[in-house]
Motif scaffolding. Structure first.
Motif, PDB file in Angstrom:
ATOM      1  N   GLU A  94       0.828  -1.202   0.000  1.00 15.94           N
ATOM      2  CA  GLU A  94       0.000   0.000   0.000  1.00 15.94           C
ATOM      3  C   GLU A  94       0.868   1.260   0.000  1.00 15.94           C
ATOM      4  O   GLU A  94       0.522   2.267  -0.633  1.00 15.94           O
ATOM      5  CB  GLU A  94      -0.924  -0.009   1.221  1.00 15.94           C
ATOM      6  CG  GLU A  94      -2.150   0.863   1.060  1.00 15.94           C
ATOM      7  CD  GLU A  94      -3.259   0.474   2.010  1.00 15.94           C
ATOM      8  OE1 GLU A  94      -3.797   1.373   2.671  1.00 15.94           O
ATOM      9  OE2 GLU A  94      -3.581  -0.731   2.086  1.00 15.94           O
ATOM     10  N   GLY A  95       2.018   1.179   0.677  1.00 16.00           N
ATOM     11  CA  GLY A  95       2.951   2.302   0.644  1.00 16.00           C
ATOM     12  C   GLY A  95       3.470   2.536  -0.761  1.00 16.00           C
ATOM     13  O   GLY A  95       3.619   3.690  -1.199  1.00 16.00           O
ATOM     14  N   LEU A  96       3.735   1.453  -1.479  1.00 17.66           N
ATOM     15  CA  LEU A  96       4.174   1.556  -2.869  1.00 17.66           C
ATOM     16  C   LEU A  96       3.121   2.246  -3.719  1.00 17.66           C
ATOM     17  O   LEU A  96       3.428   3.154  -4.513  1.00 17.66           O
ATOM     18  CB  LEU A  96       4.469   0.156  -3.428  1.00 17.66           C
ATOM     19  CG  LEU A  96       4.718   0.059  -4.933  1.00 17.66           C
ATOM     20  CD1 LEU A  96       5.980   0.820  -5.326  1.00 17.66           C
ATOM     21  CD2 LEU A  96       4.823  -1.411  -5.368  1.00 17.66           C
ATOM     22  N   CYS A  97       1.862   1.829  -3.559  1.00 12.77           N
ATOM     23  CA  CYS A  97       0.781   2.431  -4.349  1.00 12.77           C
ATOM     24  C   CYS A  97       0.627   3.916  -4.036  1.00 12.77           C
ATOM     25  O   CYS A  97       0.413   4.742  -4.941  1.00 12.77           O
ATOM     26  CB  CYS A  97      -0.537   1.698  -4.090  1.00 12.77           C
ATOM     27  SG  CYS A  97      -0.663   0.101  -4.910  1.00 12.77           S
ATOM     28  N   ALA A  99       2.952   5.951  -2.972  1.00 12.44           N
ATOM     29  CA  ALA A  99       4.097   6.652  -3.554  1.00 12.44           C
ATOM     30  C   ALA A  99       3.917   6.823  -5.058  1.00 12.44           C
ATOM     31  O   ALA A  99       4.203   7.898  -5.620  1.00 12.44           O
ATOM     32  CB  ALA A  99       5.382   5.877  -3.255  1.00 12.44           C
ATOM     33  N   SER A 147      -2.529   4.519  -8.745  1.00 11.69           N
ATOM     34  CA  SER A 147      -1.099   4.196  -8.667  1.00 11.69           C
ATOM     35  C   SER A 147      -0.543   3.783 -10.022  1.00 11.69           C
ATOM     36  O   SER A 147       0.644   3.945 -10.286  1.00 11.69           O
ATOM     37  CB  SER A 147      -0.869   3.071  -7.654  1.00 11.69           C
ATOM     38  OG  SER A 147      -1.373   1.828  -8.148  1.00 11.69           O
ATOM     39  N   PRO A 196       6.248  11.395  -2.887  1.00 15.58           N
ATOM     40  CA  PRO A 196       6.149   9.931  -2.762  1.00 15.58           C
ATOM     41  C   PRO A 196       6.684   9.394  -1.431  1.00 15.58           C
ATOM     42  O   PRO A 196       6.073   8.500  -0.833  1.00 15.58           O
ATOM     43  CB  PRO A 196       6.983   9.419  -3.939  1.00 15.58           C
ATOM     44  CG  PRO A 196       6.934  10.527  -4.943  1.00 15.58           C
ATOM     45  CD  PRO A 196       6.942  11.789  -4.131  1.00 15.58           C
ATOM     46  N   ASP A 197       7.811   9.916  -0.974  1.00 12.26           N
ATOM     47  CA  ASP A 197       8.390   9.413   0.279  1.00 12.26           C
ATOM     48  C   ASP A 197       7.469   9.693   1.468  1.00 12.26           C
ATOM     49  O   ASP A 197       7.255   8.832   2.330  1.00 12.26           O
ATOM     50  CB  ASP A 197       9.754  10.063   0.528  1.00 12.26           C
ATOM     51  CG  ASP A 197      10.813   9.581  -0.459  1.00 12.26           C
ATOM     52  OD1 ASP A 197      10.613   8.504  -1.058  1.00 12.26           O
ATOM     53  OD2 ASP A 197      11.823  10.281  -0.639  1.00 12.26           O
ATOM     54  N   GLU A 200       4.428   7.356   1.351  1.00 11.99           N
ATOM     55  CA  GLU A 200       4.749   6.003   1.812  1.00 11.99           C
ATOM     56  C   GLU A 200       4.873   5.965   3.330  1.00 11.99           C
ATOM     57  O   GLU A 200       4.381   5.040   3.989  1.00 11.99           O
ATOM     58  CB  GLU A 200       6.050   5.536   1.149  1.00 11.99           C
ATOM     59  CG  GLU A 200       6.358   4.072   1.365  1.00 11.99           C
ATOM     60  CD  GLU A 200       7.492   3.573   0.482  1.00 11.99           C
ATOM     61  OE1 GLU A 200       7.797   2.368   0.550  1.00 11.99           O
ATOM     62  OE2 GLU A 200       8.065   4.387  -0.262  1.00 11.99           O
ATOM     63  N   ARG A 201       5.504   6.977   3.918  1.00  7.86           N
ATOM     64  CA  ARG A 201       5.642   7.034   5.380  1.00  7.86           C
ATOM     65  C   ARG A 201       4.285   7.169   6.058  1.00  7.86           C
ATOM     66  O   ARG A 201       4.026   6.548   7.101  1.00  7.86           O
ATOM     67  CB  ARG A 201       6.537   8.210   5.780  1.00  7.86           C
ATOM     68  CG  ARG A 201       8.021   7.992   5.530  1.00  7.86           C
ATOM     69  CD  ARG A 201       8.853   9.023   6.296  1.00  7.86           C
ATOM     70  NE  ARG A 201       8.505  10.392   5.915  1.00  7.86           N
ATOM     71  CZ  ARG A 201       9.071  11.059   4.925  1.00  7.86           C
ATOM     72  NH1 ARG A 201      10.008  10.477   4.185  1.00  7.86           N
ATOM     73  NH2 ARG A 201       8.728  12.307   4.655  1.00  7.86           N
ATOM     74  N   ARG A 204       2.549   3.900   6.198  1.00  7.11           N
ATOM     75  CA  ARG A 204       3.174   3.043   7.209  1.00  7.11           C
ATOM     76  C   ARG A 204       2.711   3.430   8.619  1.00  7.11           C
ATOM     77  O   ARG A 204       2.339   2.573   9.424  1.00  7.11           O
ATOM     78  CB  ARG A 204       4.697   3.138   7.111  1.00  7.11           C
ATOM     79  CG  ARG A 204       5.422   2.241   8.100  1.00  7.11           C
ATOM     80  CD  ARG A 204       6.936   2.303   7.913  1.00  7.11           C
ATOM     81  NE  ARG A 204       7.598   1.369   8.815  1.00  7.11           N
ATOM     82  CZ  ARG A 204       7.762   0.073   8.574  1.00  7.11           C
ATOM     83  NH1 ARG A 204       7.326  -0.438   7.440  1.00  7.11           N
ATOM     84  NH2 ARG A 204       8.358  -0.716   9.436  1.00  7.11           N
TER      85      ARG A 204
END
Length: 218
Positions: A94-97, A99, A147, A196-197, A200-201, A204
């Motif tokens: 999900e973090g990838l999506c 980002a 995404s 994006p970073d 993603e954080r 998380r």
């Protein structure tokens, strides 16, 4: 031509029934280990037995329904421990999506997210936790769709369906909703900032918070 049209109509009907049964399971209208009788579901959703059977097979593939040899189907019981494991996997995917979405979001999508952000805050303020839960699911859906990562979106769709029942219970708690809405706002803000970073954080942080809340409940 008529055969093609009929086939499309059957697929559309099966998709509708699948969505309705999935929603009922997520909301707890069908409880874990409850038998799902095809004839009853056919009456409830005004669909043929064949359509209901197709829907149950799809939900079995998603991990929401368990097929029993010669005994039909029942709602699959997913323990808190299993839900936590699923959430741990979701953190990465999900973090990838999120980002990916942050890196490619359009101005029109930014506007939609801004409206969604406002509606989520309003729902929690008004105490409309059913609407808030629906908006949560819409946010998850949009992040997957936008995404542009088809494989991650497919994996997430299945993982989310299996753990969302536990999350629905959490989001129906007023104090938990006040915490989670701010976490969702942080995800939206990072995405619309095209960072994006940070996106993603934020994902998380949110999912680790959900895991913590589930452990407290357990």
């Amino acid at each position: 031509m008529s055969t093609i049209t009929e086939s499309a109509s059957v697929e559309e009907s099966a998709g509708r029934v699948t969505d309705l049964i999935r929603r009922a399971i997520v909301r707890g209208e069908y409880v874990p280990n409850q038998r799902l009788i095809e004839a009853d579901l056919s009456d409830t959703f005004a669909a043929s037995r064949a359509t209901v059977r197709t829907a149950l097979l799809e939900l079995a593939n998603e991990g929401l329904v368990e097929r029993l040899p010669n005994r039909g189907s029942r709602v699959r019981a997913i323990s808190v421990e299993e839900a936590i494991e699923i959430l741990e996997v979701r953190i990465g995917v999900e973090g990838l999506c999120a980002a990916k979405t942050a890196g490619s979001i359009t101005d029109a999508q930014v506007d939609e997210f801004a409206r969604l952000r406002e509606r989520m805050l309003d729902a929690v303020t008004d105490g409309d936790l059913v609407e808030y839960s629906r908006l949560n699911q819409l946010l998850d859906q949009r992040v997957r769709e936008w995404s542009g990562h088809a494989t991650a979106a497919e994996v997430l769709g299945r993982l989310h369906a299996q753990s969302v029942r536990h999350q629905f219970k959490l989001s129906s708690r007023p104090q938990r909703a006040k915490v989670s809405v701010l976490e969702h706002v942080a995800i939206i803000d990072a995405i619309v900032a095209r960072d994006p970073d940070a996106a993603e954080r934020a994902v998380r942080v949110h999912l680790l918070s959900v895991i913590g809340a589930l452990r407290e409940v357990a």
